[in-house]
Design an enzyme around this catalytic site. Structure first.
Site, PDB file in Angstrom:
ATOM      1  N   GLU A 276     122.168  92.781  -4.942  1.00 15.85           N
ATOM      2  CA  GLU A 276     122.084  93.270  -3.560  1.00 15.85           C
ATOM      3  C   GLU A 276     122.798  92.324  -2.599  1.00 15.85           C
ATOM      4  OE1 GLU A 276     118.397  95.491  -2.776  1.00 15.85           O
ATOM      5  OE2 GLU A 276     118.253  94.297  -0.966  1.00 15.85           O
ATOM      6  N   GLU A 279     126.352  93.133  -2.859  1.00 15.15           N
ATOM      7  CA  GLU A 279     126.578  94.412  -2.170  1.00 15.15           C
ATOM      8  C   GLU A 279     126.631  94.210  -0.657  1.00 15.15           C
ATOM      9  OE1 GLU A 279     123.325  97.046  -2.921  1.00 15.15           O
ATOM     10  OE2 GLU A 279     124.478  98.862  -2.488  1.00 15.15           O
ATOM     11  N   CYS A 296     114.024  98.552  -2.950  1.00 10.69           N
ATOM     12  CA  CYS A 296     113.080  98.250  -4.034  1.00 10.69           C
ATOM     13  C   CYS A 296     111.738  98.929  -3.860  1.00 10.69           C
ATOM     14  CB  CYS A 296     112.914  96.748  -4.222  1.00 10.69           C
ATOM     15  SG  CYS A 296     112.690  95.860  -2.699  1.00 10.69           S
ATOM     16  N   SER A 316     120.546 100.364  -0.285  1.00 10.16           N
ATOM     17  CA  SER A 316     121.246  99.657  -1.361  1.00 10.16           C
ATOM     18  C   SER A 316     121.252 100.560  -2.583  1.00 10.16           C
ATOM     19  CB  SER A 316     120.480  98.364  -1.674  1.00 10.16           C
ATOM     20  OG  SER A 316     120.814  97.912  -2.956  1.00 10.16           O
ATOM     21  N   LYS A 355     105.383 103.650  -7.630  1.00 13.31           N
ATOM     22  CA  LYS A 355     106.198 103.320  -8.809  1.00 13.31           C
ATOM     23  C   LYS A 355     105.970 104.338  -9.925  1.00 13.31           C
ATOM     24  CE  LYS A 355     107.867  99.316  -7.317  1.00 13.31           C
ATOM     25  NZ  LYS A 355     109.299  99.072  -7.138  1.00 13.31           N
ATOM     26  N   GLU A 358     108.393 106.866  -8.997  1.00 14.08           N
ATOM     27  CA  GLU A 358     109.738 106.336  -9.210  1.00 14.08           C
ATOM     28  C   GLU A 358     110.153 106.402 -10.680  1.00 14.08           C
ATOM     29  OE1 GLU A 358     110.154 102.035  -8.785  1.00 14.08           O
ATOM     30  OE2 GLU A 358     111.988 102.320  -7.655  1.00 14.08           O
ATOM     31  N   GLU A 363     117.003 110.064 -11.690  1.00 15.18           N
ATOM     32  CA  GLU A 363     118.077 109.141 -11.276  1.00 15.18           C
ATOM     33  C   GLU A 363     117.858 107.756 -11.890  1.00 15.18           C
ATOM     34  OE1 GLU A 363     116.084 110.717  -9.149  1.00 15.18           O
ATOM     35  OE2 GLU A 363     117.249 111.789  -7.634  1.00 15.18           O
ATOM     36  N   CYS A 501     103.967  94.555  -0.915  1.00 19.39           N
ATOM     37  CA  CYS A 501     103.294  94.966  -2.158  1.00 19.39           C
ATOM     38  C   CYS A 501     101.945  94.291  -2.377  1.00 19.39           C
ATOM     39  CB  CYS A 501     104.181  94.666  -3.349  1.00 19.39           C
ATOM     40  SG  CYS A 501     105.738  95.510  -3.260  1.00 19.39           S
TER      41      CYS A 501
HETATM   42 FE1  HC1 Z   1     106.909  95.142  -5.628  1.00 21.94          FE
HETATM   43 FE2  HC1 Z   1     109.266  94.787  -6.443  1.00 21.94          FE
HETATM   44  S1  HC1 Z   1     108.218  93.484  -4.915  1.00 21.94           S
HETATM   45  S2  HC1 Z   1     108.628  96.553  -5.204  1.00 21.94           S
HETATM   46  O1  HC1 Z   1     106.309  95.588  -4.199  1.00 21.94           O
HETATM   47  O2  HC1 Z   1     110.965  94.722  -5.577  1.00 21.94           O
HETATM   48  O3  HC1 Z   1     105.409  97.316  -6.962  1.00 21.94           O
HETATM   49  O4  HC1 Z   1     104.871  93.093  -6.361  1.00 21.94           O
HETATM   50  O5  HC1 Z   1     107.322  94.745  -8.536  1.00 21.94           O
HETATM   51  O6  HC1 Z   1     110.168  96.575  -8.783  1.00 21.94           O
HETATM   52  O7  HC1 Z   1     109.925  92.415  -8.155  1.00 21.94           O
HETATM   53  C1  HC1 Z   1     105.882  96.473  -6.377  1.00 21.94           C
HETATM   54  C2  HC1 Z   1     105.551  93.901  -6.008  1.00 21.94           C
HETATM   55  C3  HC1 Z   1     107.617  94.836  -7.416  1.00 21.94           C
HETATM   56  C4  HC1 Z   1     109.881  95.892  -7.887  1.00 21.94           C
HETATM   57  C5  HC1 Z   1     109.734  93.306  -7.532  1.00 21.94           C
HETATM   58 FE1  SF4 Z   2     106.419 100.004  -1.631  1.00 16.48          FE
HETATM   59 FE2  SF4 Z   2     103.824  99.697  -1.361  1.00 16.48          FE
HETATM   60 FE3  SF4 Z   2     104.840 100.230  -3.718  1.00 16.48          FE
HETATM   61 FE4  SF4 Z   2     105.263  97.853  -2.641  1.00 16.48          FE
HETATM   62  S1  SF4 Z   2     103.301  98.676  -3.272  1.00 16.48           S
HETATM   63  S2  SF4 Z   2     106.767  99.136  -3.644  1.00 16.48           S
HETATM   64  S3  SF4 Z   2     105.404  98.371  -0.485  1.00 16.48           S
HETATM   65  S4  SF4 Z   2     104.887 101.603  -1.943  1.00 16.48           S
END
Ligand code: HC1
Ligand code: SF4
Ligand code: SF4
Length: 572
Positions: A276, A279, A296, A316, A355, A358, A363, A501
């Site tokens: 990133e 980028e 992220c 990103s 997540k 996700e 994708e 997070c």
């Molecule tokens: Fe997260 Fe991440 S910080 S998004 O919040 O970018 O879930 O802890 O794992 O993937 O590393 C969450 C936290 C995590 C990702 C990283």
């Molecule tokens: Fe986003 Fe919340 Fe998941 Fe962290 S815990 S990746 S801030 S939705």
């Protein structure tokens, strides 16, 4: 100031203070169910009744006045509160022994405190549905107590408004508009409604059984990775104070559960900075698609796709760290180990329920294989550890496995708001200048202020304007400022959850009363920053395994190979 009495105690409080606030300040316990500090105060549950003269009044909505004489502990008050809770229980699906919130349910706790032994008002109950259409959040309307905490969280804190009130009287319920399934709404899967809910009406879609099945399958090579924020929160599930770091115990527990490799997502957080950061420098050179917005957090990404589709090109192209790591486990690592990637199962332990959404996105796959197969929340991992009878507290510390077990402090701080920006700044500055940074602590982007800004001067004189927002209402403010031209930013970090997070929708659930006294976001962030401080390496580009990965596989940041495995695209 206002002078009045609670239970005979003389008090002086600022004008506008409620009786509930004043009582709690002097240690007088008044029960509440719908009240959630700074988020929800509809005076709907009536559990906080107090006596003032001949009347019983909800103390959360009662503003203190001069000479008021409030009584919180009379027989009349105790009987009234008991009746309120008995009525709630009479219309509640009471399956406490098998409920996901058993032992951490505010209604159960209050019923016990009020010594409720039987339900006097048995009769018809409001009918409701279980909506499990979402990959992340399950709604059970028959457990809902109509406190409205989830509605206020989704509407005010996140400005998403995916759920609201419907119908009236006995038929009132909480639901998406037109009773749509949650999966068909603008819900971003952040799970903030789950951690706001006092009961089991909202919870994550569990994947525990899937993971046990994979672990029991001799044909499968099951690999686990853990997010930065899990290590400073999972201890709470075993009675440790908020923010306690249990990184080594967590690695040991995962090995005991039977995972073949125990990796750290923090490694891929370091990798994200390389990708990133490169980028960002490219975009600064071309002037295209600025500001660069972090990608992220899948809750934030979904928010942009739904609500700011014209800005998806600003995101990103980097996959989130755990998705990157999953893709590398099924390519680089599989090749190194001579394992058929089809037999590898990747499990991510995340503080997050978004997540789960996700990892199901098409994708986020490569060569026909999903990067990650299952996401478990911090709570689900704690559940598995308990189910396996592991004595978590007394485990000796163990290390993560390599090649994805080594991380720098920059990777760890991803777990708190401002962490991604700080980690990026540490690396970008050094890579451009070729000089060692004297101080690595960019404190301007730390903390829980709604929107944080920082200007970083690069060695060549250029300036990077960075903004950091957490919670989607704050993210919306930043995007509106960018759209209107009021502000210019080059880089924007957003985490959907307030505090980042550490306060994700998959983290241990903290009782509303505790949240009044303790800032969960700050307590857990302390654990994160102390781990950062204690690590020998604190800048992503110094991670020796990152260097090795580029030498052996990726070649250089943003290379063709990197793009194949580590980058993605979005929908408008
Ligand atoms: Fe997260 Fe991440 S910080 S998004 O919040 O970018 O879930 O802890 O794992 O993937 O590393 C969450 C936290 C995590 C990702 C990283
Ligand atoms: Fe986003 Fe919340 Fe998941 Fe962290 S815990 S990746 S801030 S939705
Ligand atoms: Fe709203 Fe987040 Fe809950 Fe979805 S998961 S309903 S966006 S609070």
């Amino acid at each position: 100031m206002v002078k009045f009495k609670i239970d005979g105690i003389e008090l002086e409080v600022p004008k506008g203070t409620t009786v509930l606030e004043a009582a709690r300040k002097i240690g007088i316990e008044i029960p509440t169910l719908c009240y959630l500090k700074d988020v929800n105060n509809p005076a709907s549950c009536r559990a906080c009744l107090v006596e003032v003269g001949p009347r019983l009044i909800a103390s959360c909505a009662l503003v203190a006045e001069n000479n008021m004489d409030v009584k919180t502990n009379t027989q009349k008050v105790r009987d009234a509160r008991k009746t309120v809770v008995e009525l709630l229980l009479s219309n509640h699906k009471r399956e406490c022994t098998t409920c996901i919130r058993s032992e951490n349910c505010e209604l159960q706790k209050l019923a016990k405190e009020l010594n409720i032994r039987d339900i006097k008002y048995e009769g018809e109950r409001t009918k409701g549905i279980i909506d499990d259409s979402s990959t992340s959040v399950v709604r059970d309307q028959e457990k809902c107590i109509l406190c409205g905490r989830c509605i206020s969280t989704c509407g005010n804190v996140q400005t998403v408004h995916a759920i609201g009130w419907a119908r009236r009287g006995f038929a009132t319920n909480v639901t998406p508009a037109y009773d749509r399934a949650l999966s068909e709404t603008v819900c971003v899967n952040c799970g903030q409604c789950i951690i706001a809910c006092p009961v089991g009406a909202l919870h994550e879609k569990e994947n525990i059984k899937d993971v046990w099945k994979a672990l029991n399958d001799k044909e499968k090579y099951v690999v686990v990775q853990t997010a930065p924020a899990v290590r400073v929160a999972i201890g709470e599930e075993f009675g440790l104070p908020m923010g306690t770091r249990v990184t080594g115990k967590m690695a040991a527990a995962l090995r005991k559960l039977g995972f073949d490799k125990v990796f750290d997502t923090d490694f891929a957080a370091d990798l994200t900075i390389m990708e990133e950061g490169t980028e960002l420098l490219k975009r600064l050179n071309t002037g295209k698609n600025l500001p660069l917005m972090t990608s992220c957090c899948p809750g934030w990404v979904k928010f942009v796709e739904h609500q700011y589709p014209d800005m998806t090109d600003n995101l990103s192209t980097c996959k989130s760290p755990h998705q990157m790591e999953g893709a590398l486990i099924k390519s680089y690592f599989a090749q190194k180990m001579g394992i058929d990637a089809k037999n590898i199962v990747v499990v991510s332990i995340m503080p997050c329920v978004a997540k789960k959404f996700e990892e199901n996105r098409e994708e986020l796959s490569c060569d026909g294989l999903a990067d990650v197969d299952y996401v478990l929340t911090t709570r689900e991992l704690a559940q598995m550890i308990k189910e396996a009878g592991i004595d978590f507290i007394n485990l000796s510390d163990e290390e993560f496995d390599n090649p994805f077990g080594e991380s720098t402090g920059a990777g760890v701080i991803f777990g708190a708001t401002g962490g991604v920006a700080e980690a990026a700044l540490r690396t970008i500055f050094e890579l451009l200048s070729g000089k060692e940074l004297e101080t690595v602590d960019y404190t301007a982007v730390r903390g829980v202020e709604d929107i944080k800004e920082a200007v970083i001067e690069l060695p060549d004189g250029r300036k990077i304007n960075a903004a950091v927002a957490h919670g989607l209402s704050n993210a919306r403010k930043v995007l509106e400022m960018v759209r209107s031209g009021e502000k210019h930013f080059d880089f924007i970090e957003v985490m959907a959850c307030p505090g980042g997070c550490v306060n994700g929708g998959g983290q241990p659930i903290v009782n509303a009363k505790v949240k009044e006294k303790v800032d969960v976001r700050l307590e857990r962030a302390k654990g994160i920053y102390s781990e950062d401080k204690d690590l020998p390496l604190r800048k992503s580009h110094k991670n020796p395994y990152i260097k090795k990965l580029y030498d052996e596989f990726l070649k250089e940041p943003n290379s063709e190979v990197s793009h194949k495995y580590l980058h993605t695209h979005y929908v408008k």
